[in-house]
Design an enzyme around this catalytic site. Structure first.
Site, PDB file in Angstrom:
ATOM      1  N   TYR A 227       0.848  -1.192   0.000  1.00  0.00           N
ATOM      2  CA  TYR A 227       0.000   0.000   0.000  1.00  0.00           C
ATOM      3  C   TYR A 227       0.880   1.237   0.000  1.00  0.00           C
ATOM      4  O   TYR A 227       2.030   1.199   0.431  1.00  0.00           O
ATOM      5  CB  TYR A 227      -0.973   0.019   1.191  1.00  0.00           C
ATOM      6  CG  TYR A 227      -0.383  -0.152   2.561  1.00  0.00           C
ATOM      7  CD1 TYR A 227       0.277   0.886   3.202  1.00  0.00           C
ATOM      8  CD2 TYR A 227      -0.530  -1.357   3.246  1.00  0.00           C
ATOM      9  CE1 TYR A 227       0.790   0.731   4.480  1.00  0.00           C
ATOM     10  CE2 TYR A 227      -0.011  -1.531   4.530  1.00  0.00           C
ATOM     11  CZ  TYR A 227       0.648  -0.474   5.139  1.00  0.00           C
ATOM     12  OH  TYR A 227       1.160  -0.630   6.405  1.00  0.00           O
ATOM     13  N   ASP A 307       1.523  -3.947  22.905  1.00  0.00           N
ATOM     14  CA  ASP A 307       2.111  -5.268  22.718  1.00  0.00           C
ATOM     15  C   ASP A 307       2.681  -5.844  24.011  1.00  0.00           C
ATOM     16  O   ASP A 307       2.843  -7.058  24.128  1.00  0.00           O
ATOM     17  CB  ASP A 307       3.226  -5.208  21.656  1.00  0.00           C
ATOM     18  CG  ASP A 307       2.678  -5.338  20.228  1.00  0.00           C
ATOM     19  OD1 ASP A 307       1.441  -5.340  20.054  1.00  0.00           O
ATOM     20  OD2 ASP A 307       3.488  -5.443  19.288  1.00  0.00           O
TER      21      ASP A 307
HETATM   22  C1  LIG Z   1       5.384  -6.573  10.091  1.00  0.00           C
HETATM   23  C2  LIG Z   1       4.406  -5.886  10.970  1.00  0.00           C
HETATM   24  C3  LIG Z   1       3.430  -5.076  10.396  1.00  0.00           C
HETATM   25  C4  LIG Z   1       2.479  -4.466  11.197  1.00  0.00           C
HETATM   26  N1  LIG Z   1       1.515  -3.708  10.607  1.00  0.00           N
HETATM   27  C5  LIG Z   1       0.572  -3.137  11.383  1.00  0.00           C
HETATM   28  C6  LIG Z   1      -0.459  -2.321  10.798  1.00  0.00           C
HETATM   29  O1  LIG Z   1      -0.498  -2.103   9.581  1.00  0.00           O
HETATM   30  N2  LIG Z   1      -1.402  -1.767  11.624  1.00  0.00           N
HETATM   31  C7  LIG Z   1      -1.369  -1.971  12.982  1.00  0.00           C
HETATM   32  O2  LIG Z   1      -2.250  -1.435  13.688  1.00  0.00           O
HETATM   33  N3  LIG Z   1      -0.399  -2.731  13.551  1.00  0.00           N
HETATM   34  C8  LIG Z   1       0.572  -3.310  12.802  1.00  0.00           C
HETATM   35  N4  LIG Z   1       1.527  -4.078  13.376  1.00  0.00           N
HETATM   36  C9  LIG Z   1       1.552  -4.258  14.828  1.00  0.00           C
HETATM   37  C10 LIG Z   1       2.185  -3.069  15.503  1.00  0.00           C
HETATM   38  O3  LIG Z   1       3.409  -2.743  14.916  1.00  0.00           O
HETATM   39  C11 LIG Z   1       2.425  -3.313  16.988  1.00  0.00           C
HETATM   40  O4  LIG Z   1       1.329  -3.990  17.539  1.00  0.00           O
HETATM   41  C12 LIG Z   1       2.630  -1.964  17.675  1.00  0.00           C
HETATM   42  O5  LIG Z   1       3.844  -1.386  17.235  1.00  0.00           O
HETATM   43  C13 LIG Z   1       2.655  -2.113  19.190  1.00  0.00           C
HETATM   44  O6  LIG Z   1       2.961  -0.864  19.760  1.00  0.00           O
HETATM   45  P1  LIG Z   1       3.655  -0.799  21.190  1.00  0.00           P
HETATM   46  O7  LIG Z   1       3.862   0.654  21.465  1.00  0.00           O
HETATM   47  O8  LIG Z   1       2.914  -1.627  22.153  1.00  0.00           O
HETATM   48  O9  LIG Z   1       5.074  -1.515  20.998  1.00  0.00           O
HETATM   49  P2  LIG Z   1       6.297  -1.085  20.078  1.00  0.00           P
HETATM   50  O10 LIG Z   1       5.839  -0.348  18.881  1.00  0.00           O
HETATM   51  O11 LIG Z   1       7.088  -2.341  19.888  1.00  0.00           O
HETATM   52  O12 LIG Z   1       7.122  -0.066  20.973  1.00  0.00           O
HETATM   53  C14 LIG Z   1       7.839  -0.492  22.111  1.00  0.00           C
HETATM   54  C15 LIG Z   1       8.849   0.586  22.484  1.00  0.00           C
HETATM   55  O13 LIG Z   1       9.462   0.233  23.726  1.00  0.00           O
HETATM   56  C16 LIG Z   1      10.858   0.378  23.632  1.00  0.00           C
HETATM   57  N5  LIG Z   1      11.462  -0.566  24.583  1.00  0.00           N
HETATM   58  C17 LIG Z   1      11.512  -1.911  24.483  1.00  0.00           C
HETATM   59  N6  LIG Z   1      12.117  -2.431  25.567  1.00  0.00           N
HETATM   60  C18 LIG Z   1      12.445  -1.390  26.368  1.00  0.00           C
HETATM   61  C19 LIG Z   1      13.085  -1.295  27.636  1.00  0.00           C
HETATM   62  N7  LIG Z   1      13.524  -2.390  28.310  1.00  0.00           N
HETATM   63  N8  LIG Z   1      13.277  -0.060  28.194  1.00  0.00           N
HETATM   64  C20 LIG Z   1      12.851   1.078  27.525  1.00  0.00           C
HETATM   65  N9  LIG Z   1      12.246   1.028  26.306  1.00  0.00           N
HETATM   66  C21 LIG Z   1      12.036  -0.189  25.744  1.00  0.00           C
HETATM   67  C22 LIG Z   1      11.168   0.071  22.173  1.00  0.00           C
HETATM   68  O14 LIG Z   1      12.417   0.614  21.780  1.00  0.00           O
HETATM   69  C23 LIG Z   1       9.981   0.728  21.473  1.00  0.00           C
HETATM   70  O15 LIG Z   1      10.214   2.102  21.226  1.00  0.00           O
HETATM   71  C24 LIG Z   1       2.492  -4.680  12.601  1.00  0.00           C
HETATM   72  C25 LIG Z   1       3.491  -5.468  13.182  1.00  0.00           C
HETATM   73  C26 LIG Z   1       4.432  -6.074  12.376  1.00  0.00           C
HETATM   74  C27 LIG Z   1       5.476  -6.962  13.016  1.00  0.00           C
END
Ligand SMILES: Cc1cc2nc3c(=O)[nH]c(=O)nc-3n(C[C@H](O)[C@H](O)[C@H](O)COP(=O)(O)OP(=O)(O)OC[C@H]3O[C@@H](n4cnc5c(N)ncnc54)[C@H](O)[C@@H]3O)c2cc1C
Length: 398
Positions: A227, A307
């Site tokens: 996309y 996540d």
């Molecule tokens: C290939 C792929 C495609 C995707 N496409 C989509 C999509 O099109 N639409 C959609 O809605 N979702 C999509 N997802 C899912 C989405 O990317 C995740 O569910 C989302 O990023 C989760 O957000 P989060 O903030 O929980 O975690 P993350 O985005 O993983 O952020 C976690 C953060 O915590 C930090 N961190 C980790 N450990 C520590 C620590 N010990 N101390 C301090 N900081 C730390 C990391 O550096 C990061 O900045 C996709 C996932 C994948 C793998």
């Protein structure tokens, strides 16, 4: 326990902020929502720089409601442009399912549907939280350990720093250390799926792909989606294959287009041309990893979000959207209660069934897409077909 609004969470010291671990989409949305409701927050991010890797992310109306409520939706829409109607196709290019027509999205759901460049979404959130508090993000802070008592939480980081917070929100992604420390160590298992990703400049994209820019192909043991992002400046390309043996760690392992192409040799000619068009040095791969959803998301003064609580596989395109929903509902729940524990309980009660259920549905969706659920590969039950877009985290009862 009291919540952190105006007079932040009470503990030994009067002014301890809420600590958000992780500056991804979930952590940043939570930070902005909490700021919006008058809380003081600090985001601790392990990276040295606040930036997102160059890939795309689908933001459907359910999450866009939250971004709109927080004031960043228009900027994300402006940078991305509306998503065209998607089609799910088989490997012969036959259309199996069509998404809702673009022009019907806004009237039907009251919010836009966009395919964003992750960096644009990230920048909109970062700018908004820094505008409210220029000191609220601490980089190079890798969370290592925490201990909580009745009055607060002591945190330790990899750089040697120790801080005390009124409460902690673990937003540190699928391999969350907050989750491991609070709820017990549990392996993050490789799923047997490997993803290839690239952003291809529009000038290199084959004309047939430009004509039908938003397609999801399902095939035995494989899926591929492409996309446009940035109003057509770039084409986001993601292919996922079954790969039983995977050893490497990391999100950005360089890959060769020939290797990608080999896996998709029976896909339609325009798709193969698009893989050919990936510029040298801009193809990456990584192994998808998974953990079960958490039965309990919060414990005392610590909550998990995104996540960290429910690591999503990408097959419903909803992991980031659900993390965004979590962030706003958490802010609303803490604002609605004078007591932190009650606020966390309301947040968990409002979110757990939807988020945990969809995490499991996302796994199941992979089996449908890739034909390993016993049937021919097919669209399964897409986010649109499940009615997920109708949820509004800004108004849902909490
Ligand atoms: C290939 C792929 C495609 C995707 N496409 C989509 C999509 O099109 N639409 C959609 O809605 N979702 C999509 N997802 C899912 C989405 O990317 C995740 O569910 C989302 O990023 C989760 O957000 P989060 O903030 O929980 O975690 P993350 O985005 O993983 O952020 C976690 C953060 O915590 C930090 N961190 C980790 N450990 C520590 C620590 N010990 N101390 C301090 N900081 C730390 C990391 O550096 C990061 O900045 C996709 C996932 C994948 C793998």
């Amino acid at each position: 326990m009291t919540s952190g609004r105006e007079a932040p969470v009470r503990s030994g010291e009067p002014d301890e902020p809420l600590a958000i671990i992780g500056g991804g989409v979930g952590g940043l949305t939570a930070a902005l929502a909490l700021q919006r409701f008058g809380f003081r927050v600090t985001v601790f991010e392990q990276a040295h720089q606040l930036r997102e890797i160059g890939a795309g992310v689908t933001i459907t109306p359910n999450a866009m409601h939250a971004l709109d409520f927080l004031g960043v939706g228009p900027r994300v829409v402006d940078a991305s442009g509306p998503a065209p109607r998607y089609a799910v196709c088989d490997t012969d290019g036959r259309i199996l399912e069509l998404g809702p027509p673009t022009e019907e999205i806004l009237p039907a759901f009251g919010a836009a549907y966009v395919n964003a460049r992750r960096a644009d979404l990230h920048a909109a959130l970062v700018d908004a939280i820094l505008a409210r508090d220029p000191d609220c993000v601490r980089l190079n802070h890798r969370f290592e350990h925490l201990e909580q008592d009745a009055e607060g939480v002591d945190l330790r980081f990899g750089n040697g720093e120790r801080i005390r917070a009124g409460a902690v929100i673990g937003c540190d992604g699928g391999a969350s250390r907050v989750r491991s420390v609070v709820f017990g160590r549990e392996e993050v298992a490789y799923t047997g799926q490997t993803a290839f990703r690239a952003l291809v400049p529009a000038s290199a994209v084959p004309a047939e792909i430009i004509a039908t820019p938003y397609r999801l192909y399902v095939g035995r043991g494989r899926t591929l989606i492409h996309y446009e992002v940035r109003r057509g400046e770039l084409m986001n390309l993601l292919g996922i294959v079954l790969e039983p043996n995977w050893q490497a760690e990391g999100w950005s392992i360089p890959a060769e287009p020939a290797e990608f192409l080999d896996q998709f040799a029976d896909f339609p000619a325009p798709v193969r041309k698009l893989i050919h068009a990936v510029p040298p040095g801009s193809l990456y791969k990584w192994g998808l990893r998974d953990r079960d959803p958490l039965d309990t998301w919060t414990s005392g003064r610590v909550a998990t979000l995104g996540d960290a609580a429910h690591p999503f596989l990408p097959f419903l395109g909803q992991g980031a959207c659900i993390a965004i929903e979590d962030g706003l509902v958490l802010g609303r729940a803490l604002a609605a209660t004078p007591d932190l524990e009650q606020g966390f309980a309301r947040y968990e009660a409002a979110r757990k069934q939807r988020a945990n259920g969809l995490q499991l549905a996302s796994r199941e969706q992979a089996r449908h897409h890739q034909g390993v659920a016993g049937d021919r590969p097919g669209p399964g039950n897409t986010a649109a077909a499940r009615g997920l877009f109708s949820y509004n985290p800004a108004t849902v009862p909490i």
